[in-house]
Design an enzyme around this catalytic site. Structure first.
Site, short mmCIF file in Angstrom:
data_model
loop_
_atom_site.label_atom_id
_atom_site.label_comp_id
_atom_site.label_asym_id
_atom_site.label_seq_id
_atom_site.Cartn_x
_atom_site.Cartn_y
_atom_site.Cartn_z
CB CYS A 54 15.77 -39.51 31.39
SG CYS A 54 15.42 -37.87 32.04
CB SER A 86 22.20 -35.03 40.26
OG SER A 86 22.12 -36.23 39.53
CB CYS A 130 13.97 -40.00 40.41
SG CYS A 130 15.40 -39.11 40.84
CG ASN A 141 10.30 -43.39 39.41
OD1 ASN A 141 9.62 -44.11 40.12
ND2 ASN A 141 11.33 -42.71 39.88
CB CYS A 159 17.85 -32.85 29.43
SG CYS A 159 19.58 -33.34 29.69
CB CYS A 205 13.81 -32.37 43.47
SG CYS A 205 14.50 -33.10 42.00
CB SER A 219 23.42 -40.12 36.51
OG SER A 219 22.67 -39.22 37.28
CG LEU A 220 28.23 -45.57 37.44
CD1 LEU A 220 29.23 -44.71 36.69
CD2 LEU A 220 28.86 -46.13 38.72
CG HIS A 221 22.09 -44.51 35.35
ND1 HIS A 221 21.50 -44.55 36.60
CD2 HIS A 221 21.96 -43.22 34.95
CE1 HIS A 221 21.03 -43.36 36.91
NE2 HIS A 221 21.31 -42.54 35.94
CD GLU A 236 6.69 -31.45 36.11
OE1 GLU A 236 5.50 -31.49 35.78
OE2 GLU A 236 7.37 -32.47 36.28
N GLY A 288 16.91 -31.38 33.46
CA GLY A 288 18.11 -30.78 32.88
C GLY A 288 19.42 -31.26 33.48
CD GLU A 289 24.51 -32.73 33.59
OE1 GLU A 289 24.03 -33.86 33.79
OE2 GLU A 289 25.27 -32.17 34.38
CB CYS A 296 19.53 -40.61 29.86
SG CYS A 296 21.02 -39.67 30.23
N1 SAH Z 1 20.84 -34.51 34.49
C1 SAH Z 1 21.26 -34.85 35.79
C2 SAH Z 1 20.25 -34.47 36.87
C3 SAH Z 1 18.80 -34.67 36.58
S1 SAH Z 1 18.25 -36.34 36.48
C4 SAH Z 1 21.61 -36.33 35.87
O1 SAH Z 1 21.33 -37.05 34.93
O2 SAH Z 1 22.19 -36.72 36.88
C5 SAH Z 1 18.24 -36.86 38.18
C6 SAH Z 1 18.35 -38.37 38.35
O3 SAH Z 1 17.16 -39.04 37.92
C7 SAH Z 1 19.49 -38.98 37.56
O4 SAH Z 1 20.21 -39.90 38.32
C8 SAH Z 1 18.72 -39.67 36.47
O5 SAH Z 1 19.50 -40.67 35.89
C9 SAH Z 1 17.52 -40.18 37.19
N2 SAH Z 1 16.43 -40.61 36.32
C10 SAH Z 1 16.14 -40.15 35.09
N3 SAH Z 1 15.07 -40.80 34.58
C11 SAH Z 1 14.68 -41.69 35.52
C12 SAH Z 1 13.59 -42.63 35.60
N4 SAH Z 1 12.70 -42.75 34.61
N5 SAH Z 1 13.49 -43.37 36.71
C13 SAH Z 1 14.37 -43.21 37.73
N6 SAH Z 1 15.38 -42.33 37.73
C14 SAH Z 1 15.54 -41.57 36.63
FE1 SF4 Z 2 19.32 -35.23 30.97
FE2 SF4 Z 2 19.79 -36.28 33.41
FE3 SF4 Z 2 17.61 -36.99 31.98
FE4 SF4 Z 2 20.03 -37.79 31.18
S1 SF4 Z 2 18.98 -38.34 33.11
S2 SF4 Z 2 18.41 -36.96 29.86
S3 SF4 Z 2 21.26 -36.02 31.73
S4 SF4 Z 2 18.03 -34.97 32.79
#
Ligand code: SAH
Ligand code: SF4
Length: 360
Positions: free
Chosen positions: A118, A196, A338, A295, A111, A104, A218-220, A91, A164-165, A115
């Site tokens: 995600c 990212s 996101c 989300n 991926c 985006c 992406s720290l979290h 997408e 994806g990463e 995480c």
């Molecule tokens: N893989 C890379 C880029 C794609 S994800 C990364 O992880 O940075 C893009 C962003 O969306 C990242 O910051 C990710 O942590 C965030 N993200 C993933 N799942 C999410 C969700 N369910 N709600 C909000 N943000 C999310």
């Molecule tokens: Fe992959 Fe980024 Fe999603 Fe983590 S947040 S699973 S690195 S796409």
């Protein structure tokens, strides 16, 4: 073999032209036709000799991924589902804002990093996207929306924050970045192109050396114990190493700060104590924070933090002079926000897991 010229950045296209006995300026002309003019048809490239056009028609094509579905949100956000072959789809999301338009972009089908919060990660990994599939998202979005009244393409900013990463598909991502920055292609400034990453430390160093652009990490989580759970790659590249890599990145980055993305999960990482721990963690890294409301997606094990919790968290960071923004949720009604990008992925990772489970 017919070459898809969307796969080539300037360097590769020049080499391909040289192998055909053509001069570098011909490659530049073709690059401009394809990316600046958005022209896929060699016959329309009127400043090329007829003989070269004939040769190109026989040996090359300009082929972006196929659009399987397009969705338009009430807030103007648009999402395209693109065919990535063999049952996979990825997408791309366009987010219009006053004075700019952000695309985006996805870099992988699925991926592997899994995480916990995600939706892409929950599908497992299928494959890396090729250069044509990555840059093709920008090429398509521009063409689908069309130029504005001043003749400008709609996409002014690109974020590699789709599926994806990006740093685990390094070479294809960097070729696509070169095209985004190239004046003969999209001519975007390095500050308007953001990668990212979940924190692939060695690849962050390579990106800095080979193609520095704006970086979001992406720290979290404020400590390794929690980040190991939320972002499992942290076990390989823990926070101390990640913070050091951020500092090294800033030595040659186009921006003088890292953007830390932080998804707000109710009761998990959203307390004021977490915010204070974060301040200590990022003490030596010039940074801004972008708080992302979680989300949800089907079967997601988390809930979005309440607005009060987000405000309190932000206030703590702001009091420590860390610029903090809260991301607006866009395209919620078409699952374009996101972390909601799912596409359709034939999950190789999980199949392997299943096989391993059966064998064990
Ligand atoms: N893989 C890379 C880029 C794609 S994800 C990364 O992880 O940075 C893009 C962003 O969306 C990242 O910051 C990710 O942590 C965030 N993200 C993933 N799942 C999410 C969700 N369910 N709600 C909000 N943000 C999310
Ligand atoms: Fe992959 Fe980024 Fe999603 Fe983590 S947040 S699973 S690195 S796409």
């Amino acid at each position: 073999m017919v070459e898809n010229l969307l796969n080539f950045d300037a360097q590769h296209l020049t080499a391909w032209f040289a192998a055909m006995g053509e001069k570098p300026f011909r490659a530049r002309q073709v690059l401009r036709w394809i990316h600046r003019a958005g022209e896929p048809d060699f016959d329309a490239m009127t400043d090329l000799a007829a003989s070269l056009r004939g040769k190109l028609k026989e040996t090359a094509c300009v082929l972006a991924p196929n659009v399987m579905r397009e969705e338009l949100s009430e807030d103007g956000t648009r999402k395209w589902l693109l065919d990535a072959g063999t049952g996979n789809a990825v997408e791309t999301v366009f987010i219009p804002e006053t004075g700019r338009g952000t695309l985006c972009v996805s870099t992988q089908a699925g991926c592997a990093l899994d995480c916990a919060f995600c939706s892409t990660g929950k599908q497992g990994f299928n494959r890396n996207l090729g250069v044509a599939e990555i840059i093709g998202q920008l090429w398509l979005a521009n063409r689908e929306i069309g130029r504005d009244a001043d003749g400008l393409w709609p996409v002014s900013n690109v974020v590699l924050m789709g599926m994806g990463e990006p740093l685990l598909n390094f070479d294809n991502t960097v070729s696509a970045l070169h095209l985004m920055l190239d004046d003969n292609a999209y001519g975007l400034s390095r500050r308007r192109v953001t990668v990212s990453t979940s924190g692939i430390v060695p690849a962050m160093d390579r990106l800095r050396d080979e193609c520095p652009v704006a970086l979001a990490v992406s720290l979290h989580a404020p400590n390794d114990a929690l980040r190991n759970v939320l972002v499992p790659i942290n076990r390989k590249y823990p926070l101390r190493e990640l913070m050091a890599a951020c500092q090294r990145y800033l030595e040659c980055a186009p921006r003088d700060f890292i953007t830390f993305e932080y998804v707000m999960l109710e009761g998990v990482n959203d307390s004021t104590g977490d915010a204070r721990e974060l301040i200590a963690l990022v003490r030596d890294v010039p940074c801004k924070f972008n708080l992302i409301p979680f989300n949800p997606f089907p079967q997601a094990p988390y809930r979005r933090s309440g607005t009060d919790a987000v405000r309190r968290f932000r206030d703590v960071l702001m009091q420590a002079d860390i610029v903090t923004t809260t991301r607006k949720v866009r395209g919620d009604d078409i699952a374009a926000a996101c972390g909601q990008l799912a596409g359709q992925v034939q999950d190789k990772t999980r199949k392997t897991h299943r096989v391993m489970e059966v064998r064990a």
